[in-house]
Design a protein around this motif. Structure first.
Motif, PDB file in Angstrom:
ATOM      1  N   ALA A  68       0.760  -1.052   0.161  1.00  0.00           N
ATOM      2  CA  ALA A  68       0.175   0.029   0.086  1.00  0.00           C
ATOM      3  C   ALA A  68       0.918   1.133   0.098  1.00  0.00           C
ATOM      4  O   ALA A  68       0.746   2.247  -0.755  1.00  0.00           O
ATOM      5  N   ARG A  88       2.364   1.760  -3.586  1.00  0.00           N
ATOM      6  CA  ARG A  88       1.304   2.183  -4.390  1.00  0.00           C
ATOM      7  C   ARG A  88       1.040   3.880  -4.070  1.00  0.00           C
ATOM      8  O   ARG A  88       0.883   4.727  -5.002  1.00  0.00           O
ATOM      9  N   ILE A  89       0.781   3.959  -2.779  1.00  0.00           N
ATOM     10  CA  ILE A  89       0.437   5.598  -2.581  1.00  0.00           C
ATOM     11  C   ILE A  89       1.561   6.427  -3.034  1.00  0.00           C
ATOM     12  O   ILE A  89       1.369   7.547  -3.416  1.00  0.00           O
ATOM     13  N   ASP A  90       2.678   5.906  -2.714  1.00  0.00           N
ATOM     14  CA  ASP A  90       3.986   6.747  -3.144  1.00  0.00           C
ATOM     15  C   ASP A  90       3.994   7.041  -4.663  1.00  0.00           C
ATOM     16  O   ASP A  90       4.203   8.241  -4.862  1.00  0.00           O
ATOM     17  N   LEU A 133       1.192   9.718  -5.153  1.00  0.00           N
ATOM     18  CA  LEU A 133       1.848  10.779  -4.802  1.00  0.00           C
ATOM     19  C   LEU A 133       2.720  11.382  -5.911  1.00  0.00           C
ATOM     20  O   LEU A 133       2.487  12.849  -6.216  1.00  0.00           O
ATOM     21  N   ARG A 147       5.340  11.834   1.353  1.00  0.00           N
ATOM     22  CA  ARG A 147       6.211  10.748   0.740  1.00  0.00           C
ATOM     23  C   ARG A 147       7.343  10.253   1.829  1.00  0.00           C
ATOM     24  O   ARG A 147       7.466   9.342   2.047  1.00  0.00           O
ATOM     25  N   MET A 153      -1.945   8.489   5.731  1.00  0.00           N
ATOM     26  CA  MET A 153      -3.163   8.764   4.913  1.00  0.00           C
ATOM     27  C   MET A 153      -3.960   9.878   5.269  1.00  0.00           C
ATOM     28  O   MET A 153      -4.668  10.450   4.409  1.00  0.00           O
ATOM     29  N   VAL A 195      -2.148  12.791   4.144  1.00  0.00           N
ATOM     30  CA  VAL A 195      -2.592  13.092   2.629  1.00  0.00           C
ATOM     31  C   VAL A 195      -4.048  13.492   2.412  1.00  0.00           C
ATOM     32  O   VAL A 195      -3.966  14.534   1.468  1.00  0.00           O
ATOM     33  N   TYR A 208      -6.779   3.425   3.008  1.00  0.00           N
ATOM     34  CA  TYR A 208      -5.983   3.109   1.937  1.00  0.00           C
ATOM     35  C   TYR A 208      -6.873   3.173   0.574  1.00  0.00           C
ATOM     36  O   TYR A 208      -6.535   4.183  -0.172  1.00  0.00           O
ATOM     37  N   VAL A 240      -7.783   7.290   0.079  1.00  0.00           N
ATOM     38  CA  VAL A 240      -6.791   8.030  -0.261  1.00  0.00           C
ATOM     39  C   VAL A 240      -6.348   7.675  -1.742  1.00  0.00           C
ATOM     40  O   VAL A 240      -6.135   8.458  -2.479  1.00  0.00           O
ATOM     41  N   ALA A 241      -6.377   6.377  -2.127  1.00  0.00           N
ATOM     42  CA  ALA A 241      -5.788   5.832  -3.417  1.00  0.00           C
ATOM     43  C   ALA A 241      -6.793   6.406  -4.416  1.00  0.00           C
ATOM     44  O   ALA A 241      -6.565   6.828  -5.468  1.00  0.00           O
ATOM     45  N   LEU A 269      -6.342  10.075  -4.940  1.00  0.00           N
ATOM     46  CA  LEU A 269      -4.995  10.292  -5.724  1.00  0.00           C
ATOM     47  C   LEU A 269      -5.461  10.035  -7.280  1.00  0.00           C
ATOM     48  O   LEU A 269      -4.814  10.676  -8.197  1.00  0.00           O
TER      49      LEU A 269
END
Length: 459
Positions: free
Chosen positions: A125, A128-130, A133, A181, A243, A246, A333, A336-337, A340
């Motif tokens: 996770a 992926r979020i990084d 971003l 990040r 999260m 973000v 998760y 936020v995903a 984004l």
């Protein structure tokens, strides 16, 4: 009761209502891939230390791969009586390879198994979020080229304050998302520590090699205390906080663009694909996606509270309450995903309304601070200069004019040190051009930071 992993000492069947109440397969089935990954590493470790044979290890690994494929293709049946994804997979394995499958759980508890799964999942996770971003940062940096000639009013208290390059706004968001990040990278240090082999709470008397299984799973370290392993969910609380922050930054950006999209501001035009209409007012274009990004930010923020409240009253070590930890993780998760994934496309597709911005750029005395700093350079004390400019602004307001409209004689009457070079400072664009400090919104500093971000992001 033999069907239950813990059923040996029980004489009655579990009440169906209890099975429905205690199940977690309805939400933890998404851990299937990492559960299989962790189990395969555990099997290879058991073979390495001689607790199972190489042939048994191969049977386990291959059968787990088959089970994983069935789950991925939607061919696998889930049942409440098997409680969670871990027991579903172990049960299916045992059905297919018999006693060999029963050996997999050697030197392992569901406590360290679940923690291993969660850490593997959270690690993915974070990655992926990084990446999402970074995509958003790239979208902002690439806007700088298109908007490099534009000057915008900067705001404090939502009041016009000082003029800055439009790119300064875009790079400000790069900074915020870069801190996000960095926090995720720091969180990863604590996530990437293997709990596998910690067992229920006390470890095991069997000759396992926890460092080997950690190496197979690409963990960078091994957790040092089996009691702590069973009780630790710090990394989930930390991830949820990351999260939440973000989401907060996304909400700040969404709120700003919602205002900018309004007729009152008129600063920005959003793509039709990211707006909606009204069921009754045919002229309306509503920034619903931005509003939902702003609204959905409440969920990750609430998830932090959920997991902290969940954990705060628990004694050492594992408690069944912790089954509920996954709900906060998954919700934070997913939310936020999803936000984004839309944000970068919106940043790429939006257009600044140059004519509208230019028409109002000189409103609000954006050059007042530049005039004060001009006076400081001429030897006027800062507080004295502040008062002088304040009186000049009041004079302009009484006349409905701007500072640049005042004559040199009027300006010199307020402060004799003023010379005719003052007109190189007055006006929003001149005031912006005068900004020269590192990290400021002026021409040269913004160019410097733009170059920094292009290099940092590999553009």
């Amino acid at each position: 009761m033999a069907a239950k992993a813990w059923g040996g000492r029980f004489q009655q069947q579990t009440d169906a209502r209890v099975e429905a109440f205690t199940e977690s397969i309805s939400f933890d089935s998404r851990l299937a891939a990492v559960d299989i990954q962790g189990s395969q590493a555990h099997a290879r470790m058991l073979a390495k230390v001689g607790l199972i044979t190489d042939d048994e290890c191969q049977q386990i690994v291959e059968t787990l791969t088959q089970i994983g494929g069935e789950i991925k293709r939607g061919e696998f049946e889930f049942r409440f009586d098997l409680e969670d994804i871990h027991m579903h997979i172990e049960s299916a394995l045992t059905e297919r390879v018999g006693d060999v499958g029963r050996k997999l759980h050697t030197a392992r508890s569901r406590n360290d198994q679940v923690s291993t799964d969660l850490k593997l999942y959270t690690r993915e996770a974070i990655q992926r979020i990084d990446g999402l971003l970074k995509d958003l940062q790239v979208a902002f940096v690439e806007r700088c080229e298109k908007d490099q000639a534009l000057v915008l009013p900067g705001f404090t208290h939502l009041q016009r304050a000082q003029p800055v390059k439009a790119a300064h706004y875009w790079l400000a968001y790069c900074e915020k998302f870069d801190r996000d990040r960095q926090r995720l990278a720091d969180c990863l240090k604590r996530v990437n520590v293997s709990p596998l082999g910690g067992a229920a709470l006390a470890g095991t008397s069997l000759p396992i090699d926890r460092h080997y299984s950690a190496e197979l799973l690409e963990f960078t370290d091994v957790a040092r205390n089996s009691l702590d392993i069973s009780s630790d969910r710090d990394y989930l609380a930390e991830f949820c906080f990351c999260m939440a922050l973000v989401a907060t930054h996304l909400s700040n950006w969404a709120e700003e663009w919602i205002a900018w999209f309004s007729t009152e501001f008129g600063f920005i035009k959003l793509p039709d694909a990211f707006t909606t209409g009204s069921s009754i007012m045919p002229q309306k274009r509503n920034p619903d996606v931005l509003e939902l990004i702003r609204g959905k930010s409440a969920r990750p923020i609430a998830d932090v509270q959920q997991i902290l409240v969940l954990l705060k009253g628990l004694p050492m070590a594992y408690n069944r309450d912790m089954q509920e930890d996954k709900l906060a993780l998954f919700d934070a998760y997913d939310t936020v995903a999803a936000c984004l994934e839309l944000a970068a496309a919106m940043v790429e597709g939006a257009e600044l309304q140059q004519d509208t911005i230019a028409a109002k750029l000189e409103d609000g005395f954006l050059d007042a601070t530049a005039l004060m700093e001009y006076l400081i350079k001429k030897g006027t004390p800062m507080r004295t200069g502040h008062g002088i400019v304040g009186k000049l602004v009041a004079l302009c307001e009484s006349r409905s004019c701007r500072l640049v409209d005042l004559s040199l004689e009027e300006l010199q009457e307020a402060c004799p040190q003023i010379e005719d070079d003052i007109y190189q400072v007055l006006g929003a664009r001149n005031a912006m051009a005068a900004l020269c400090s590192f990290g400021s919104g002026g021409e040269a500093p913004v160019q410097e930071q733009w170059g920094y971000w292009k290099e940092k992001l590999g553009l």
